[in-house]
Design a protein around this motif. Structure first.
Motif, PDB file in Angstrom:
ATOM      1  N   ALA A 154     -20.518  28.914  65.425  1.00  0.00           N
ATOM      2  CA  ALA A 154     -19.409  28.209  64.786  1.00  0.00           C
ATOM      3  C   ALA A 154     -18.317  29.199  64.374  1.00  0.00           C
ATOM      4  O   ALA A 154     -17.120  28.914  64.511  1.00  0.00           O
ATOM      5  CB  ALA A 154     -19.905  27.435  63.564  1.00  0.00           C
ATOM      6  N   HIS A 155     -18.724  30.373  63.880  1.00  0.00           N
ATOM      7  CA  HIS A 155     -17.728  31.382  63.500  1.00  0.00           C
ATOM      8  C   HIS A 155     -17.004  31.898  64.737  1.00  0.00           C
ATOM      9  O   HIS A 155     -15.768  32.066  64.720  1.00  0.00           O
ATOM     10  CB  HIS A 155     -18.409  32.543  62.766  1.00  0.00           C
ATOM     11  CG  HIS A 155     -17.452  33.595  62.306  1.00  0.00           C
ATOM     12  ND1 HIS A 155     -17.282  34.789  62.979  1.00  0.00           N
ATOM     13  CD2 HIS A 155     -16.590  33.635  61.250  1.00  0.00           C
ATOM     14  CE1 HIS A 155     -16.372  35.521  62.345  1.00  0.00           C
ATOM     15  NE2 HIS A 155     -15.942  34.847  61.306  1.00  0.00           N
ATOM     16  N   ARG A 156     -17.736  32.150  65.803  1.00  0.00           N
ATOM     17  CA  ARG A 156     -17.108  32.616  67.041  1.00  0.00           C
ATOM     18  C   ARG A 156     -16.096  31.584  67.550  1.00  0.00           C
ATOM     19  O   ARG A 156     -14.998  31.943  68.008  1.00  0.00           O
ATOM     20  CB  ARG A 156     -18.174  32.878  68.102  1.00  0.00           C
ATOM     21  CG  ARG A 156     -17.600  33.214  69.484  1.00  0.00           C
ATOM     22  CD  ARG A 156     -18.718  33.395  70.487  1.00  0.00           C
ATOM     23  NE  ARG A 156     -19.359  34.679  70.303  1.00  0.00           N
ATOM     24  CZ  ARG A 156     -18.941  35.809  70.869  1.00  0.00           C
ATOM     25  NH1 ARG A 156     -17.863  35.808  71.640  1.00  0.00           N
ATOM     26  NH2 ARG A 156     -19.583  36.928  70.679  1.00  0.00           N
ATOM     27  N   GLY A 160     -12.152  32.171  68.041  1.00  0.00           N
ATOM     28  CA  GLY A 160     -11.527  31.874  69.333  1.00  0.00           C
ATOM     29  C   GLY A 160     -10.335  30.938  69.193  1.00  0.00           C
ATOM     30  O   GLY A 160      -9.277  31.149  69.819  1.00  0.00           O
ATOM     31  N   GLN A 161     -10.490  29.892  68.380  1.00  0.00           N
ATOM     32  CA  GLN A 161      -9.374  28.977  68.154  1.00  0.00           C
ATOM     33  C   GLN A 161      -8.202  29.688  67.468  1.00  0.00           C
ATOM     34  O   GLN A 161      -7.038  29.400  67.756  1.00  0.00           O
ATOM     35  CB  GLN A 161      -9.839  27.796  67.310  1.00  0.00           C
ATOM     36  CG  GLN A 161     -10.805  26.865  68.020  1.00  0.00           C
ATOM     37  CD  GLN A 161     -11.113  25.639  67.181  1.00  0.00           C
ATOM     38  OE1 GLN A 161     -10.252  24.789  66.969  1.00  0.00           O
ATOM     39  NE2 GLN A 161     -12.343  25.555  66.690  1.00  0.00           N
ATOM     40  N   ALA A 335      -8.552  24.751  57.943  1.00  0.00           N
ATOM     41  CA  ALA A 335      -9.375  23.612  57.543  1.00  0.00           C
ATOM     42  C   ALA A 335     -10.091  22.998  58.733  1.00  0.00           C
ATOM     43  O   ALA A 335     -11.177  22.409  58.586  1.00  0.00           O
ATOM     44  CB  ALA A 335      -8.510  22.561  56.845  1.00  0.00           C
ATOM     45  N   GLY A 336      -9.518  23.131  59.934  1.00  0.00           N
ATOM     46  CA  GLY A 336     -10.166  22.619  61.132  1.00  0.00           C
ATOM     47  C   GLY A 336     -11.068  23.621  61.810  1.00  0.00           C
ATOM     48  O   GLY A 336     -11.998  23.238  62.537  1.00  0.00           O
ATOM     49  N   TRP A 337     -10.813  24.912  61.606  1.00  0.00           N
ATOM     50  CA  TRP A 337     -11.616  25.947  62.253  1.00  0.00           C
ATOM     51  C   TRP A 337     -12.902  26.260  61.507  1.00  0.00           C
ATOM     52  O   TRP A 337     -13.848  26.795  62.094  1.00  0.00           O
ATOM     53  CB  TRP A 337     -10.807  27.245  62.371  1.00  0.00           C
ATOM     54  CG  TRP A 337      -9.578  27.132  63.210  1.00  0.00           C
ATOM     55  CD1 TRP A 337      -9.333  26.206  64.188  1.00  0.00           C
ATOM     56  CD2 TRP A 337      -8.419  27.970  63.148  1.00  0.00           C
ATOM     57  NE1 TRP A 337      -8.096  26.410  64.737  1.00  0.00           N
ATOM     58  CE2 TRP A 337      -7.511  27.491  64.120  1.00  0.00           C
ATOM     59  CE3 TRP A 337      -8.060  29.072  62.375  1.00  0.00           C
ATOM     60  CZ2 TRP A 337      -6.270  28.098  64.340  1.00  0.00           C
ATOM     61  CZ3 TRP A 337      -6.834  29.673  62.582  1.00  0.00           C
ATOM     62  CH2 TRP A 337      -5.945  29.193  63.555  1.00  0.00           C
ATOM     63  N   GLU A 338     -12.946  25.989  60.215  1.00  0.00           N
ATOM     64  CA  GLU A 338     -14.114  26.329  59.397  1.00  0.00           C
ATOM     65  C   GLU A 338     -14.928  25.075  59.101  1.00  0.00           C
ATOM     66  O   GLU A 338     -14.399  24.096  58.564  1.00  0.00           O
ATOM     67  CB  GLU A 338     -13.668  26.990  58.091  1.00  0.00           C
ATOM     68  CG  GLU A 338     -12.924  28.302  58.321  1.00  0.00           C
ATOM     69  CD  GLU A 338     -12.295  28.879  57.060  1.00  0.00           C
ATOM     70  OE1 GLU A 338     -11.715  29.973  57.137  1.00  0.00           O
ATOM     71  OE2 GLU A 338     -12.396  28.238  55.993  1.00  0.00           O
ATOM     72  N   TRP A 393     -17.582  39.129  63.442  1.00  0.00           N
ATOM     73  CA  TRP A 393     -18.869  38.663  62.918  1.00  0.00           C
ATOM     74  C   TRP A 393     -19.577  39.792  62.175  1.00  0.00           C
ATOM     75  O   TRP A 393     -20.098  39.590  61.071  1.00  0.00           O
ATOM     76  CB  TRP A 393     -19.743  38.148  64.055  1.00  0.00           C
ATOM     77  CG  TRP A 393     -21.141  37.779  63.632  1.00  0.00           C
ATOM     78  CD1 TRP A 393     -22.288  38.476  63.891  1.00  0.00           C
ATOM     79  CD2 TRP A 393     -21.522  36.639  62.861  1.00  0.00           C
ATOM     80  NE1 TRP A 393     -23.371  37.831  63.338  1.00  0.00           N
ATOM     81  CE2 TRP A 393     -22.934  36.704  62.697  1.00  0.00           C
ATOM     82  CE3 TRP A 393     -20.828  35.577  62.301  1.00  0.00           C
ATOM     83  CZ2 TRP A 393     -23.649  35.741  61.996  1.00  0.00           C
ATOM     84  CZ3 TRP A 393     -21.550  34.612  61.600  1.00  0.00           C
ATOM     85  CH2 TRP A 393     -22.932  34.705  61.451  1.00  0.00           C
ATOM     86  N   GLN A 394     -19.558  40.996  62.749  1.00  0.00           N
ATOM     87  CA  GLN A 394     -20.208  42.122  62.091  1.00  0.00           C
ATOM     88  C   GLN A 394     -19.519  42.457  60.779  1.00  0.00           C
ATOM     89  O   GLN A 394     -20.185  42.816  59.794  1.00  0.00           O
ATOM     90  CB  GLN A 394     -20.192  43.352  63.014  1.00  0.00           C
ATOM     91  CG  GLN A 394     -20.975  44.538  62.460  1.00  0.00           C
ATOM     92  CD  GLN A 394     -22.436  44.199  62.202  1.00  0.00           C
ATOM     93  OE1 GLN A 394     -23.119  43.650  63.084  1.00  0.00           O
ATOM     94  NE2 GLN A 394     -22.927  44.507  61.002  1.00  0.00           N
TER      95      GLN A 394
END
Length: 431
Positions: A154-156, A160-161, A335-338, A393-394
């Motif tokens: 989900a974070h990736r 990306g978005q 708000a849409g990406w998270e 991510w890291q």
């Protein structure tokens, strides 16, 4: 107003623990505290605060006025004020959007290690509060948090978005965040006290109420206001402490990220500042924080007397370093990406004193406890066109590591409490 010099006593963490036990046994609201570097002190603790849910639009506003800043024998006085938090505004989390309360007296630990009792009234220091400072309880209570790692995919996807939006020109930079969830046992104040002792953040803050607790281990100053002078020190750019800190200044991505946020802070403060008064007083300084190195810059401005706390926060909140550029567009897209609301994370925790002014942190490295034992920890990082999803991510894991690896402290069997006495008479300060 009144000041009493109490003398050399326990650590800020031990005093906070002892005051929490005092409040529990007496049926009082729990203490609240600021530990690290606040108002020129090493700690500011309110022995008991009824921290209730509050209208976020007026959080911290009760102390509005012209600070008089009376002088204690060792320096400036704080006395009391409104202490609490205001959460990130775009979606509600597990806690109220804002909560806090008023205290008319505080304990202040100066930078030389001396404790002071300060009151906005003529109230003398209660004997049991002085005892908590000079002879704090040293038994540590157990606590435990079991963490669940965030959804990497989900974070990736969110990163990306964001990169797609940057390519389209919708935003230049945005802070994409993720969230650890967990379950806790024991008292949040014991978690916070242990965390402060082990990680030593410069802008740590603790607030608790019937709704739960906020344990903020932040390294970042959002706003400091003394009458008409305001300062903000945004953080952008991160490396683990094991890396060479000089790499931060050589990183095109990290430098670009920091400079863009500095420009955003300048724009935020410029909406309410005196024309021509916004200045970048420090740019791209490398500083250590728990587990990481950061790039930190500082922006200052002068405000006209007509700008009150709601007006200042309308211009600057939420903090620039946790949103993006342009700010409004970034907030809408984030708000849409998270997949989860940020809650208190990326909001602010701090205090506004009618005589000392206002200091607020950026609520990063901040653990939220609800009343049932659920806990959440947000982490994130700024995304620019040069960002790599795996590296981002890291960075999230690096920022969380100093918190999710914490374990309870143990009391050393040879540690004893020395008997100390009050070292000076109280001092009354003219109103």
């Amino acid at each position: 107003m009144r000041i009493e010099r109490l003398g050399v006593g326990g650590t800020a963490a031990d005093v906070l623990r002892t005051l929490a036990h005092r409040a529990e046994t007496r049926g009082l609201p729990p203490p609240a505290g600021l530990i690290g570097t606040w108002f020129g002190a090493a700690a500011v603790i309110a022995p008991s605060v009824h921290a209730a849910p509050h209208d976020p639009r007026t959080a911290f506003a009760r102390a509005d006025g012209v600070p008089t800043r009376p002088t204690a024998p060792d320096g400036p006085m704080i006395g009391g004020g409104w202490i609490g938090y205001r959460g990130y505004p775009d979606r509600s989390g597990i806690l109220p959007e804002s909560a806090g309360g008023w205290t008319d007296h505080v304990l202040r630990l100066d930078m030389a290690g001396c404790w002071w009792f300060e009151s906005l009234t003529e109230m003398p220091c209660p004997v049991d509060i002085a005892e908590a400072v000079l002879r704090p309880e040293l038994d540590r209570q157990p606590w435990r948090v079991e963490w669940i790692e965030p959804d990497r995919d989900a974070h990736r996807d969110g990163v990306g978005q964001c990169l797609d939006a940057i390519t389209r020109g919708d935003v230049y930079q945005a802070c994409v965040c993720t969230r650890f969830h967990g379950t806790s046992w024991g008292s949040p104040v014991d978690f916070f006290a242990d965390a402060v002792e082990k990680t030593r953040p410069v802008r740590a803050a603790f607030v608790q109420g019937d709704w739960g607790a906020v344990a903020s281990l932040s390294p970042e100053l959002f706003l400091s206001r003394r009458a008409g002078h305001v300062m903000s020190s945004p953080i952008k750019g991160t490396l683990p402490l094991t890396a060479d800190p000089a790499m931060l200044r050589r990183s095109v991505k990290d430098v670009a990220e920091n400079v863009m946020i500095v420009d955003l802070v300048r724009n935020d403060l410029g909406q309410v500042a005196e024309p021509g008064s916004v200045v970048v007083s420090d740019l791209l300084r490398v500083r250590p924080a728990p587990g990481v190195w950061h790039l930190v810059s500082t922006v200052t401005a002068e405000l006209p007397g007509s700008v009150d706390t709601p007006g200042l926060l309308d211009a600057a909140f939420p903090p620039a370093s946790v949103t993006g550029c342009p700010k409004h567009a970034a907030r809408q897209l984030l708000a849409g990406w998270e997949p989860h609301p940020r809650g208190v994370y990326c909001g602010t925790v701090g205090m506004h004193s009618p005589i000392a002014g206002m200091e607020l942190n950026v609520a990063i490295r901040t653990v939220e406890f609800d009343a049932t034992g659920r806990v959440e920890l947000g982490v994130g990082g700024g995304i620019t066109i040069d960002s790599d999803p795996d590296a981002e991510w890291q960075e999230c894991l690096d920022k969380a590591a100093s918190i999710i690896t914490l374990t309870p402290s143990r009391t050393h069997p040879d540690r004893t409490t020395a008997s100390r006495s009050v070292l000076a008479d109280p001092v009354s300060v003219p109103r």
